[in-house]
Scaffold this motif. Structure first.
Motif, mmCIF file in Angstrom:
data_model
loop_
_atom_site.group_PDB
_atom_site.id
_atom_site.type_symbol
_atom_site.label_atom_id
_atom_site.label_comp_id
_atom_site.label_asym_id
_atom_site.label_seq_id
_atom_site.Cartn_x
_atom_site.Cartn_y
_atom_site.Cartn_z
ATOM 1 N N VAL A 32 0.847 -1.199 0.000
ATOM 2 C CA VAL A 32 0.000 0.000 0.000
ATOM 3 C C VAL A 32 0.884 1.252 0.000
ATOM 4 O O VAL A 32 0.603 2.240 -0.668
ATOM 5 N N LYS A 33 1.989 1.171 0.725
ATOM 6 C CA LYS A 33 2.898 2.316 0.809
ATOM 7 C C LYS A 33 3.464 2.663 -0.565
ATOM 8 O O LYS A 33 3.563 3.840 -0.939
ATOM 9 N N ASP A 34 3.819 1.621 -1.308
ATOM 10 C CA ASP A 34 4.375 1.810 -2.638
ATOM 11 C C ASP A 34 3.344 2.481 -3.564
ATOM 12 O O ASP A 34 3.675 3.393 -4.330
ATOM 13 N N ILE A 35 2.089 2.025 -3.458
ATOM 14 C CA ILE A 35 1.013 2.614 -4.268
ATOM 15 C C ILE A 35 0.812 4.077 -3.867
ATOM 16 O O ILE A 35 0.664 4.957 -4.716
ATOM 17 N N ALA A 36 0.834 4.330 -2.556
ATOM 18 C CA ALA A 36 0.662 5.707 -2.067
ATOM 19 C C ALA A 36 1.781 6.594 -2.622
ATOM 20 O O ALA A 36 1.534 7.708 -3.092
ATOM 21 N N LYS A 37 2.997 6.082 -2.582
ATOM 22 C CA LYS A 37 4.135 6.886 -3.065
ATOM 23 C C LYS A 37 4.014 7.206 -4.549
ATOM 24 O O LYS A 37 4.321 8.317 -4.977
ATOM 25 N N GLU A 38 3.555 6.214 -5.328
ATOM 26 C CA GLU A 38 3.379 6.499 -6.757
ATOM 27 C C GLU A 38 2.294 7.561 -6.954
ATOM 28 O O GLU A 38 2.443 8.470 -7.777
ATOM 29 N N THR A 39 1.215 7.442 -6.170
ATOM 30 C CA THR A 39 0.127 8.425 -6.257
ATOM 31 C C THR A 39 0.668 9.842 -6.073
ATOM 32 O O THR A 39 0.417 10.736 -6.889
ATOM 33 N N PHE A 40 1.440 10.030 -5.004
ATOM 34 C CA PHE A 40 1.992 11.373 -4.744
ATOM 35 C C PHE A 40 2.914 11.812 -5.871
ATOM 36 O O PHE A 40 2.917 12.976 -6.279
ATOM 37 N N SER A 41 3.700 10.859 -6.401
ATOM 38 C CA SER A 41 4.705 11.225 -7.411
ATOM 39 C C SER A 41 4.059 11.760 -8.688
ATOM 40 O O SER A 41 4.684 12.482 -9.452
ATOM 41 N N LEU A 42 2.799 11.384 -8.923
ATOM 42 C CA LEU A 42 2.120 11.800 -10.159
ATOM 43 C C LEU A 42 1.641 13.251 -10.112
ATOM 44 O O LEU A 42 1.321 13.832 -11.141
ATOM 45 N N ALA A 43 1.573 13.828 -8.901
ATOM 46 C CA ALA A 43 1.055 15.194 -8.773
ATOM 47 C C ALA A 43 2.178 16.178 -8.461
ATOM 48 O O ALA A 43 3.330 15.786 -8.240
ATOM 49 N N ASP A 44 1.817 17.475 -8.445
ATOM 50 C CA ASP A 44 2.794 18.517 -8.132
ATOM 51 C C ASP A 44 2.725 18.948 -6.674
ATOM 52 O O ASP A 44 3.552 19.734 -6.217
ATOM 53 N N GLY A 45 1.714 18.450 -6.000
ATOM 54 C CA GLY A 45 1.580 18.817 -4.604
ATOM 55 C C GLY A 45 0.282 18.260 -4.049
ATOM 56 O O GLY A 45 -0.494 17.624 -4.770
ATOM 57 N N CYS A 46 0.076 18.484 -2.746
ATOM 58 C CA CYS A 46 -1.157 17.973 -2.149
ATOM 59 C C CYS A 46 -1.572 18.853 -0.977
ATOM 60 O O CYS A 46 -0.772 19.620 -0.434
ATOM 61 N N MET A 47 -2.852 18.720 -0.646
ATOM 62 C CA MET A 47 -3.364 19.302 0.595
ATOM 63 C C MET A 47 -3.935 18.149 1.385
ATOM 64 O O MET A 47 -4.499 17.216 0.806
ATOM 65 N N MET A 48 -3.770 18.210 2.698
ATOM 66 C CA MET A 48 -4.309 17.118 3.498
ATOM 67 C C MET A 48 -4.883 17.626 4.813
ATOM 68 O O MET A 48 -4.301 18.487 5.465
ATOM 69 N N SER A 49 -6.015 17.042 5.176
ATOM 70 C CA SER A 49 -6.505 17.175 6.530
ATOM 71 C C SER A 49 -5.992 15.963 7.284
ATOM 72 O O SER A 49 -6.375 14.836 6.991
ATOM 73 N N GLY A 50 -5.127 16.190 8.266
ATOM 74 C CA GLY A 50 -4.570 15.087 9.058
ATOM 75 C C GLY A 50 -5.606 14.421 9.942
ATOM 76 O O GLY A 50 -5.356 13.386 10.550
#
Ligand SMILES: *Cc1c(COP(=O)(O)O)cnc(C)c1O
Length: 459
Positions: free
Chosen positions: A241-259
């Protein structure tokens, strides 16, 4: 991992600290509801037995999180806790810059305040309500381009959070110059907690790149989205799951998150970005309203809880238990003829109140009627996501929302399997007498985000 899915769902944790479960009588709840203007946001939590209003900020923290909070460095500038938080976010996302904020909407207000001007447009699959409100507050327009299957609550499409790539492409072609950023919400909260496939994230990234539009992810539930990709997307089953999450982030230029969601913390959020283009403007704005950039409106102990939570949430035995719960709830509700959005989402089950209470027309808010009955009869608090939240009256014409949903959002690691079974027994009782439920009338509404404070009267 829970390896025997046919067995009882077990919580993959032991309980070290407990708090009492509130309970009231039916008569007491009748009075409480009336005083609250039939709006569950106005009911005191001490009167709620099962609080499914939101999964936001309601997680039970782990002993590791509480432990980390004790060693927090509360220095104003350059705190060690910020360094740990920053390292966690940068390692996870691969982005270079991180700005902490007190929660998700503060990140939205900051980013949109810096990049949006009146008349601009921001496309996404579906914007969450605070995201939409913050875009509109800047005079810009929030555009939803989710796939058509998302609007059909019976469709079994495994990735109903997907954005319509063809629509996105033509939208970007037409408005390229007035789109300062394009988004995707993972999972798609407004559309039913539905996941977005990795393939769809890749395609959206390509479109945004083609038109030179920065791609910003709303990653409130990135771990649940990544887990659902592993479960449902061909070719992804053997990845972590971590690997999938990392690829997800790599595809974008940034993110916003509610922790407060997949950060497993009670408060906190952040903006993380690959490039430094907006960073100094964001930092100035952050200092103005949130605080110095090494704490951003949080105590350092909150940064510590978030840093630990962002790692714990990727534990696959936790995610497997988490998703099993929402599947279980949806399956059982369906057995009692309570239709839910299919397939079950990550953090919640969405009851289709329009289909369930087909005798109540949309302008009488069937979802609001159901949330009131659930509280009255069983002490359950759920959230209407329908015409109260998204309907409008323009020139005296009522414009209903596309769907009338009632969301049971599940706090993380809070309720046990027997709690869920008890709730299901109560829902079965409500299903038996559903014809007795009546519609609601709006008695008062504020100018925006009306679902939080509006008052109602039963018809
Ligand atoms: C909760 C949420 C937000 C806003 O975050 P807050 O911490 O509540 O301000 C934004 N987007 C999505 C998808 C959310 O679920």
């Amino acid at each position: 991992m829970i390896e025997k899915p046919h067995r009882t769902i077990i919580e993959p944790f032991k309980i070290k600290m407990v708090e009492p479960l509130p309970s009231c009588t039916h008569n007491e709840r009748e009075k409480i509801l009336k005083e609250a203007g039939y709006n569950l946001f106005m009911v005191a939590a001490k009167h709620v037995t099962f609080d499914f209003l939101t999964d936001s900020g309601t997680s039970a923290m782990s002993s590791a999180q509480w432990g980390a909070m004790m060693i927090a460095d509360e220095s104003y500038a350059g705190s060690t806790s910020f360094e740990r938080f920053q390292k966690t976010v940068c390692d996870l996302t691969g982005y270079a810059h991180v700005l902490p904020t007190h929660q998700g909407r503060a990140a939205e207000r900051l980013l949109f305040g810096v990049i949006l001007k009146p008349g601009m447009k921001v496309p996404s699959n579906n914007h969450f309500d605070t995201t939409r409100a913050n875009i509109e507050q800047s005079g810009a327009e929030a555009i939803d381009l989710v796939i058509d299957e998302a609007k059909d609550s019976t469709s079994m499409h495994p990735f109903k959070g997907n954005i319509d790539i063809a629509k996105l492409d033509s939208f970007c072609a037409k408005y390229q110059d007035i789109i300062p950023c394009g988004m995707l919400t993972i999972t798609n909260n407004t559309g039913g907690g539905q996941p977005v496939s990795l393939e769809n994230i890749r395609s959206a990234a390509k479109v945004y790149k083609k038109y030179d539009i920065p791609f910003i992810l709303d990653v409130c539930r990135f771990a649940e989205n990544s887990y659902l990709i592993k479960m449902r997307e061909e070719g992804q089953e053997d990845r972590s799951v971590k690997d999938i999450a990392k690829e997800t982030f790599s595809l974008a230029d940034g993110c916003m998150m509610s922790g407060k969601k997949d950060g497993l913390s009670n408060i906190g959020g952040f903006i993380a970005l690959k490039s430094d283009k907006w960073v100094s403007a964001l930092r100035s704005s952050l200092i103005l309203t949130e605080g110095f950039p090494t704490y951003g409106g949080l105590a350092a102990r909150d940064l510590e809880a978030l840093a630990v939570g962002l790692k714990e949430v990727l534990d696959e035995s936790y995610l497997s238990y988490r998703i099993a719960t929402s599947n279980y709830m949806a399956t059982r509700l369906n057995k009692y003829d309570i239709p839910t959005m299919q397939p079950a989402g990550g953090h919640a089950v969405y009851i289709d109140a329009k289909a369930f209470l087909s005798h109540i027309p949309q302008h009488q808010f069937p979802g609001q009627s159901l949330v009131c009955e659930m509280f009255l009869a069983e002490g359950i608090r759920a959230c209407e996501i329908g015409s109260v939240m998204f309907g409008k009256t323009e020139n005296e014409t009522f414009k209903p929302a596309a769907m009338e949903l009632v969301r049971l959002a599940f706090p993380r690691r809070v309720y046990t399997q027997s709690h869920f079974d008890y709730v299901l027994e109560g829902m079965a009782e409500i299903a038996k007498k559903k014809k007795d439920l009546r519609g609601m009338r709006l008695a008062w509404e504020p100018p925006f985000l009306r679902h939080f404070t509006a008052r109602f009267e039963p018809m």
